[in-house]
Structure formats: C-alpha cells, structure tokens
Write a protein that holds these residues in place. Structure first.
Motif, short mmCIF file in Angstrom:
data_model
loop_
_atom_site.label_atom_id
_atom_site.label_comp_id
_atom_site.label_asym_id
_atom_site.label_seq_id
_atom_site.Cartn_x
_atom_site.Cartn_y
_atom_site.Cartn_z
N MET A 142 0.84 -1.18 0.00
CA MET A 142 0.00 0.00 0.00
C MET A 142 0.89 1.25 0.00
O MET A 142 1.80 1.35 0.78
N THR A 143 0.64 2.21 -0.87
CA THR A 143 1.45 3.41 -0.94
C THR A 143 0.71 4.63 -0.40
O THR A 143 1.03 5.76 -0.73
N ASP A 144 -0.27 4.39 0.40
CA ASP A 144 -1.05 5.47 1.01
C ASP A 144 -0.14 6.40 1.80
O ASP A 144 0.78 5.96 2.48
N ALA A 145 -0.37 7.71 1.72
CA ALA A 145 0.46 8.70 2.43
C ALA A 145 0.45 8.47 3.93
O ALA A 145 1.46 8.69 4.61
N ARG A 146 -0.66 7.99 4.47
CA ARG A 146 -0.72 7.73 5.92
C ARG A 146 0.28 6.66 6.32
O ARG A 146 0.89 6.74 7.38
N VAL A 147 0.47 5.68 5.49
CA VAL A 147 1.42 4.60 5.79
C VAL A 147 2.85 5.13 5.75
O VAL A 147 3.66 4.83 6.61
N ARG A 148 3.16 5.97 4.77
CA ARG A 148 4.51 6.54 4.67
C ARG A 148 4.84 7.41 5.88
O ARG A 148 5.99 7.51 6.27
N ASP A 149 3.84 8.09 6.45
CA ASP A 149 4.08 8.99 7.57
C ASP A 149 4.18 8.28 8.92
O ASP A 149 4.58 8.89 9.90
N GLU A 150 3.81 7.02 8.97
CA GLU A 150 3.90 6.27 10.22
C GLU A 150 5.33 5.83 10.47
O GLU A 150 6.05 5.48 9.53
N PRO A 151 5.76 5.84 11.74
CA PRO A 151 7.11 5.36 12.03
C PRO A 151 7.19 3.85 11.87
O PRO A 151 6.17 3.17 11.91
N PRO A 152 8.38 3.33 11.68
CA PRO A 152 8.54 1.87 11.61
C PRO A 152 7.98 1.22 12.87
O PRO A 152 7.97 1.83 13.94
N ALA A 153 7.53 0.00 12.75
CA ALA A 153 6.87 -0.70 13.85
C ALA A 153 7.74 -0.83 15.09
O ALA A 153 7.24 -0.90 16.20
N ASP A 154 9.06 -0.84 14.92
CA ASP A 154 9.95 -1.01 16.07
C ASP A 154 10.31 0.31 16.75
O ASP A 154 11.02 0.31 17.74
N GLU A 155 9.83 1.45 16.24
CA GLU A 155 10.11 2.74 16.86
C GLU A 155 9.00 3.12 17.83
O GLU A 155 7.84 2.81 17.61
N PRO A 156 9.36 3.84 18.92
CA PRO A 156 8.34 4.26 19.88
C PRO A 156 7.37 5.25 19.24
O PRO A 156 7.73 6.05 18.39
N THR A 157 6.12 5.16 19.65
CA THR A 157 5.10 6.12 19.25
C THR A 157 4.41 6.61 20.50
O THR A 157 4.19 5.86 21.44
N ALA A 158 4.07 7.89 20.52
CA ALA A 158 3.44 8.45 21.71
C ALA A 158 2.64 9.69 21.35
O ALA A 158 2.82 10.28 20.29
N THR A 159 1.77 10.07 22.27
CA THR A 159 1.04 11.32 22.19
C THR A 159 1.50 12.17 23.36
O THR A 159 1.53 11.69 24.50
N ILE A 160 1.87 13.42 23.09
CA ILE A 160 2.32 14.33 24.14
C ILE A 160 1.33 15.49 24.20
O ILE A 160 1.12 16.18 23.21
N THR A 161 0.73 15.70 25.37
CA THR A 161 -0.27 16.73 25.56
C THR A 161 0.17 17.70 26.64
O THR A 161 0.29 17.32 27.80
N PRO A 162 0.43 18.97 26.28
CA PRO A 162 0.74 19.95 27.31
C PRO A 162 -0.55 20.39 28.00
O PRO A 162 -1.48 20.83 27.34
N TYR A 163 -0.61 20.24 29.30
CA TYR A 163 -1.79 20.65 30.06
C TYR A 163 -1.64 22.10 30.49
O TYR A 163 -0.56 22.51 30.93
N ARG A 164 -2.71 22.86 30.36
CA ARG A 164 -2.68 24.27 30.75
C ARG A 164 -2.24 24.40 32.20
O ARG A 164 -2.76 23.74 33.08
N ASP A 165 -1.22 25.22 32.43
CA ASP A 165 -0.66 25.47 33.76
C ASP A 165 -0.19 24.19 34.45
O ASP A 165 -0.18 24.11 35.68
N GLY A 166 0.19 23.19 33.66
CA GLY A 166 0.61 21.93 34.25
C GLY A 166 1.65 21.20 33.43
O GLY A 166 2.37 21.80 32.63
N PRO A 167 1.71 19.90 33.63
CA PRO A 167 2.77 19.08 33.01
C PRO A 167 2.50 18.73 31.56
O PRO A 167 1.44 19.04 31.01
#
Length: 104
Positions: free
Chosen positions: A1-26
């Motif tokens: 599959m050559t879908d752009a979403r697939v190209r933008d995903e990191p390799p399966a062995d790399e860490p993936t995370a979501t980082i959320t800055p909380y207002r007035d917090g961590p």
C-alpha cells in the motif's frame, strides 16, 4: 500500500506516543515511548502514561509531582502563536538552504 498515511507512520519497532501539554501543568505522555536522560541512559517510567514537569520545580524530575500548583506556574496548552508543524519544517529547510531566516 502506498497510502500517504502509511509513509508517515514510524517503523513498527520505533516508539510512538502522544504528548499533551496541560494548561498550567505538566506534559502528559501516553503510548509507546522511550525516556532517556541527557547522557542517553534510559529512565524507566514504570507505566505507559507519565506526567513530565514543565515548571522546573518538581522534586522527582523529570516527572511532575504537582509542585507547579504551589509555584504558580502558568503556561497555556498551546503555543501563543500556533504554527503548523509542517510549516516549521519547511521554514527550517529554507533556512538551511539559503541561510536566510523566514519572516515571523
């Protein structure tokens, strides 16, 4: 599959995370991530969701201990001037190419 979403995903062995800055917090980090110190030594977070200190006052850095509330730390959950990440990367490439800084 050559879908752009697939190209933008990191390799399966790399860490993936979501980082959320909380207002007035961590910064809340959720997902599959690796936390390392400035010497490259891994810090065991002990879980898949952690709160990282942004105020600099925590007694358990890099993790948040809630001291930001006592310290009166204030910061929004978004940049004061939102700019799309793609634009930042594009501007950084332009700076590297011509040595000129793009207008703010």
């Amino acid at each position: 599959m050559t879908d752009a979403r697939v190209r933008d995903e990191p390799p399966a062995d790399e860490p993936t995370a979501t980082i959320t800055p909380y207002r007035d917090g961590p910064l809340i980090v959720r997902g599959n991530f690796q936390l390392v110190d400035t010497d490259g030594q891994e810090i065991d977070p002990g879980r898949k969701t952690v709160a990282l200190c942004r105020c600099g006052k925590s007694g358990i850095k890099p993790f948040c201990d809630g001291t930001h509330k006592l310290a009166g730390f204030h910061s929004g959950s978004a940049p004061s001037r939102p700019r799309p990440a793609a634009r930042l990367f594009q501007e950084a490439g332009r700076e590297a190419d011509d040595g000129q800084r793009p207008p703010a």
